[in-house]
Write a protein that holds these residues in place. Sequence first.
Motif, PDB file in Angstrom:
ATOM      1  N   TYR A  13       0.815  -1.090  -0.132  1.00  0.00           N
ATOM      2  CA  TYR A  13      -0.104   0.470   0.031  1.00  0.00           C
ATOM      3  C   TYR A  13       0.477   1.119   0.145  1.00  0.00           C
ATOM      4  O   TYR A  13       1.893   0.947   0.784  1.00  0.00           O
ATOM      5  CB  TYR A  13      -0.471   0.167   0.662  1.00  0.00           C
ATOM      6  N   GLU A  14       0.490   2.562  -0.680  1.00  0.00           N
ATOM      7  CA  GLU A  14       1.623   3.586   0.148  1.00  0.00           C
ATOM      8  C   GLU A  14       0.529   4.733   0.821  1.00  0.00           C
ATOM      9  O   GLU A  14      -0.305   4.011   1.067  1.00  0.00           O
ATOM     10  CB  GLU A  14       0.824   4.097  -1.444  1.00  0.00           C
ATOM     11  N   SER A  15       1.137   5.363   1.191  1.00  0.00           N
ATOM     12  CA  SER A  15       1.502   6.391   2.082  1.00  0.00           C
ATOM     13  C   SER A  15      -0.553   6.512   2.035  1.00  0.00           C
ATOM     14  O   SER A  15      -0.491   7.246   1.204  1.00  0.00           O
ATOM     15  CB  SER A  15       2.758   7.139   2.656  1.00  0.00           C
ATOM     16  N   GLY A  16      -0.252   7.422   2.867  1.00  0.00           N
ATOM     17  CA  GLY A  16      -2.381   7.830   3.544  1.00  0.00           C
ATOM     18  C   GLY A  16      -2.781   6.960   2.862  1.00  0.00           C
ATOM     19  O   GLY A  16      -4.315   7.041   2.882  1.00  0.00           O
ATOM     20  N   ASP A  17      -2.999   5.461   2.174  1.00  0.00           N
ATOM     21  CA  ASP A  17      -4.288   4.930   1.846  1.00  0.00           C
ATOM     22  C   ASP A  17      -5.290   3.723   2.458  1.00  0.00           C
ATOM     23  O   ASP A  17      -4.397   3.994   3.544  1.00  0.00           O
ATOM     24  CB  ASP A  17      -3.869   3.218   1.329  1.00  0.00           C
ATOM     25  N   SER A  18      -6.217   4.150   2.835  1.00  0.00           N
ATOM     26  CA  SER A  18      -6.765   3.271   3.209  1.00  0.00           C
ATOM     27  C   SER A  18      -7.038   1.752   3.632  1.00  0.00           C
ATOM     28  O   SER A  18      -6.268   1.416   2.341  1.00  0.00           O
ATOM     29  CB  SER A  18      -8.473   3.713   3.841  1.00  0.00           C
ATOM     30  N   THR A  60     -10.430   2.804   7.420  1.00  0.00           N
ATOM     31  CA  THR A  60      -9.261   2.194   8.436  1.00  0.00           C
ATOM     32  C   THR A  60      -8.015   3.005   8.239  1.00  0.00           C
ATOM     33  O   THR A  60      -7.849   1.903   6.436  1.00  0.00           O
ATOM     34  CB  THR A  60      -9.650   0.699   8.914  1.00  0.00           C
ATOM     35  N   PRO A  61      -7.086   3.433   8.308  1.00  0.00           N
ATOM     36  CA  PRO A  61      -5.549   3.538   7.918  1.00  0.00           C
ATOM     37  C   PRO A  61      -5.150   2.281   7.753  1.00  0.00           C
ATOM     38  O   PRO A  61      -5.014   1.342   8.237  1.00  0.00           O
ATOM     39  CB  PRO A  61      -4.759   5.251   8.859  1.00  0.00           C
ATOM     40  N   ALA A  62      -4.909   2.327   6.791  1.00  0.00           N
ATOM     41  CA  ALA A  62      -3.950   0.803   6.258  1.00  0.00           C
ATOM     42  C   ALA A  62      -2.220   1.025   7.978  1.00  0.00           C
ATOM     43  O   ALA A  62      -1.448   2.100   7.118  1.00  0.00           O
ATOM     44  CB  ALA A  62      -2.926  -0.015   4.345  1.00  0.00           C
TER      45      ALA A  62
END
Lengths: 737, 402, 132
Positions: A13-18, A60-62
């Motif tokens: 995942y990338e920064s800021g992804d839920s 929900t933040p990853a």
Amino acid sequence: MSRIVVDGRTIPYESGDSVAMAVLRAGEHPHHGGALCLAGDCPNCVCEVDGIAYVRTCQTPAKPGLVVRRHPEVGAPEIREPAQPNVARSPAAAHIEVRRIETDVVVIGAGESGRIAEAEAVAAGRAVTVLDSADGNEVVAIYGGPTVIVRRPDAMVHYNANEVVVATGAAEIQPVCPGNTLIGIVTARAADQMHTAGVDLGVAVAVGTPPQTAPCMAVPGSLVRIVEADGKLSAVVVSHDGNETTTPCDTLIVGLGFAPRDVLSRMAAPHLPVRTVGQAAERFALPPCPTAGIVCPCSKIGVDDLDGVWDRGFRELELVKRASLTGTGTCQGSVCVPHLRAFIAERSGAIPEPFTARPATRQITLAEAAADVHTDVFRRSPLHDEHLALGAQLDRFGGWWRPWNYGDHVAEYWAVREAVSLGDVSTLGKLVLSGPDVVELLERLYPTTVADIKPGRSRYVLLLNERGHLIDDGMICRETDSKFVLTFTSGGAANAEMWVRDWIETWGLRVHVLDQTMSLAAINVTGPLAGELLQRVGLADQPSFLHHVHATVAGVACHVMRLSFTGEASFELHHPADRSAELWRALMASGRDLGVKPHGLQALFGLRLEKGHVIVGMDSEMDSTPRRLNMDWAVKMDKPDFLGRSALARTADLPDERRLFGFTVEGAAPTEGSPIFSDGAIVGHVASSFTSPLLGHGIMLGWLKHTPWPEQVQIDGRTATVARPPFYDPEGLRARA
Amino acid sequence: MNEFVETLLDLQWHEPKSTYDVVIIGGGGHGLATAYYLATRHGITNVAVVEANYIGSGNSGRNTTIIRANYGIPESVRFYQHSLDLYSTLEEETGCWIMHATKGLLWLAHTETAMRSERARCLLNTACGAETVMVDPQAAKAICPQLDLSGGGRYPVLGASHHVGAATARHDRVVWAYAQGAMRMGVHVLQNTQVTGLLRDGERVTGVQTANGNISAGVVLSAVGGNVTTIANHAELRLPVRTHPLQAFVTNGYAQSLGPIISDTELFCYVSQTARGQMLIGAEFDPQPSYSTQSSFNFLQSCTSKVTHLLPFLKNLRILRQWTGICDVSADFSPIIGHTGVDGLLITTGWGTWGFKAIPAGGSLMAELIATGKTPPLLEPFGLDRFASDQALADQGSTGTR
Amino acid sequence: MLALETLHGTRIVAAPEALDALDAATWSTSVTVLRFAPDDVFVLGAETISISGEYAIVEAESGFVGCWLTDEQLAHVAEHIDWPLPVERPVLVQGFVAGVPAKIWLTSSATGERSLLLCAAPYACELTERLA
């Protein structure tokens, strides 16, 4: 690059992804299909996250290592046993942090209307807290107060506010048409979010109001159906000017209008200072009445289901909801309510109001709700450690830990009957009363005559309520003309204190009350050798039966009451709680050669039963009058008035079949609670029972509730004989000895 | 297709008339069951059930759906066992699926005092025809493997009474089954019809005033829940009843896991799993009398804390919805059924938190009373006059209420 | 862990006016006057107390345990209180601390005084455990 685990596979995942965005970035659907709003409104991204099912993954933040499992496509998710076991501490869920915050204004939602509300409140000099889901604040509910319950990734937060502003905006209307549960459908706002996040939408077609930034082809017309190929959508069919056109696509973007996100406003009690502003307060037009497709994605309810229940006579919004289950799932109606209202509006001709909203809008686990809740406190007597050292088995009784026995209740029994024994009665209620009106008060409070009790004397008393029913019993000890000490049962003490204070206030009497229940400990020294033991520890001038004195015993200042519950000579030593262990040890040490033993409740219950003494709440019932308990002797009806007198006078001549009797039976005593039979019919039950070591057979107190009262009854398949207690020392010579 | 969508029933609504033989106030379980049994058992069909809102909108649609007979006095055990028996054949009789499931109920004890009560309960239940047996902690654990026998280290389980016949059924469907059965026989059910007063001819009650006009009746039965004192006031009748809120909550649906109903004598909470997989959890009623149906976070906190001490597997389940009903609680915690002393007015009330389990017995016996004019033996102990004659039926410990 | 120890003092129940006078009197710094209720006071550290009113109840009191708190300890205790503490000092507050019925005599640390946490002795063990 950081990764999460989805159904056993790691995905980056990338920064800021839920979590939902990460799954979409991986080219998958977080659930099993259905239009995604990515705004927390729909249930179509709900997964199990780290063992917690029904988590909205778009909110929900990853995080690295997060374990995500999709719910089963059919059926409900499994229950995962919690990692944290139950531990003997309070609060039990202490691993979840709870913050309680007092604030002036809480604004829910940091959109345009929320920011305006915030600015207005700030301009008015008020302290404002803004809660937005983008900042990790999931607002669970608004309760009385108003109290706003918020779930954050790191804590539960309870805000107590003076005012709450609901600025939650509007939710996008979800599509209802055949194929609306396929993979590949997103709302316009969700499409923009995905585009911003760099998620490839493929060939995207927009129906209705197109997204603001996501590249797509807008197709005019209204949604007819969504076409499936290989388990996901392949095309969308739109009707425009009477013509249906089919447009192939990878992603369908729907902009079908809005509905107010007003669940929190509808949940709040009408009188609460809760305001709704902006789009959340707007009355948007309802969508067209759905004709086919799934209306309620939580419970998989289709338009055909709504038609079915409607045709079966369920014609109210609530009845349609309850019969079809529409709106009873995880999203609590966020998706289906506009469509359901449109359905009912078309069928009935009247637009129904949405149904009542209930907590919770955002869900929390039971552990999160219980996070900082303490259990009841169990009180410990000052002698707690002494009991443990003597091997006591403790039981909770009347809110206290008390010795049930010290390993051998029969040996404890014999110590009382034949030698001397100590009982911890620290838990008894103890009130000191003083004042010019104290006699007046006690005469009204108790059915006994009080004025003739001389200082230094005491009397056993019943406490009745206005119905003439027994609520407690105890002793009254007169200290001086205007000062008394009252005792109450351990379980009844707290109520008795309130009872006494309440009546003092009601009657406007001048009486001071000091509750010493927890300040004074008490040890009952009982048995034929009790006097000798007390002699040894310095109680030279011993009070006679129903007298009380203040004296020093083993160096401890005691209020010594001579009474008897066990049937033997008994001295209750009331003394300062902090000196109790010292006094107990002195008595145990001095009585060693006399055979002193402590006794627990189990022995005590048997000892008093041999004497026929009633235990309030065990032998007496909620509506036991003195007559029913054969205790009319404790009631002086010739007194002008006392609590319960008018009820007793009124019921005195009524037929009354209920009476407490004594019973004896050969062999061991039947279990307490055993039904009592006469001629095959149940005529009562055993209130308490004991196999008397001294008498060698079972004795009981029990209720007969049907006349004529038989002389012999059947209990436990055996014949029992009605007997008149006491079963032991009927003249009471031993207690007075 | 969701298997739990209602597909069998057919509710036939009628236009109201101005006069009926019997008018029943309250379209909940008790009112509709009374109408059903009047029609099916006694041939009395000129009956109207007058409901202020929609059928089942009161406590019938808000309860925790538990059916049990493990009471502490013979009168109640016999009454509720009769109800339990009627429930077990209700699907067969009505052809409706009420989702009846016999599960058994464990009533846990943590102190010697509670053990004593549970032992007594078992003996009395057995003597009165209800199957309840004492089980030790290990046997309780065998019945419910999720139990924490240490009670969270705080409430160790010393034993339990196992009420083998306890069951659950879906509350709404019980209401609808009776409604359909009554309506088919010609009973009129009038929704959205608030009773605003009673029609009187001298002392006698001769009908009801409603927002939609007067309806005269040979007999009026109040079968309302939560507002019975308001109805009684119209007849200048003072009832020994207080109204308290009762709260409950339900989790999302999970795979079937919890077999029996779990209940507790000390913590006063109860848990069962519905056919849809939701955990349905309740506690005793709120201590303060009130007509409010607002839910409180305090309740949710205290109730979740209690049940997770006993059943730690519930900790990670997510709470779906919380709600509140209001209960009429009598002075002795037993129901009040029968004559009121006011001619033409009968009453069924005082159902507190235990009205749902009583619906079939309450309805059938009340119908018998109306039809025959004679109080059936099972109802005799429950008359209003017991309070004046000091013959209360005190059984607080069995009601799930302190 | 907080060490709760027995507090020895005098408990007086008397007319509120009589206790008002007691409360308002100037006491040495070693004396603490805890007004439990308008008619109920617990006095710590005073050798002799004279009270007006012939019906006053005056008893030696050793049924409470307590602990004088450092600022740090007070902050720790406050974390276990779910109701707002008043800003007024000195003041006696009464309510649940970690779910246990307790009282706190809140003083101003600026004056060098310490605050006192106290509860009835039967609750001492559980309060200590819960604050640990």
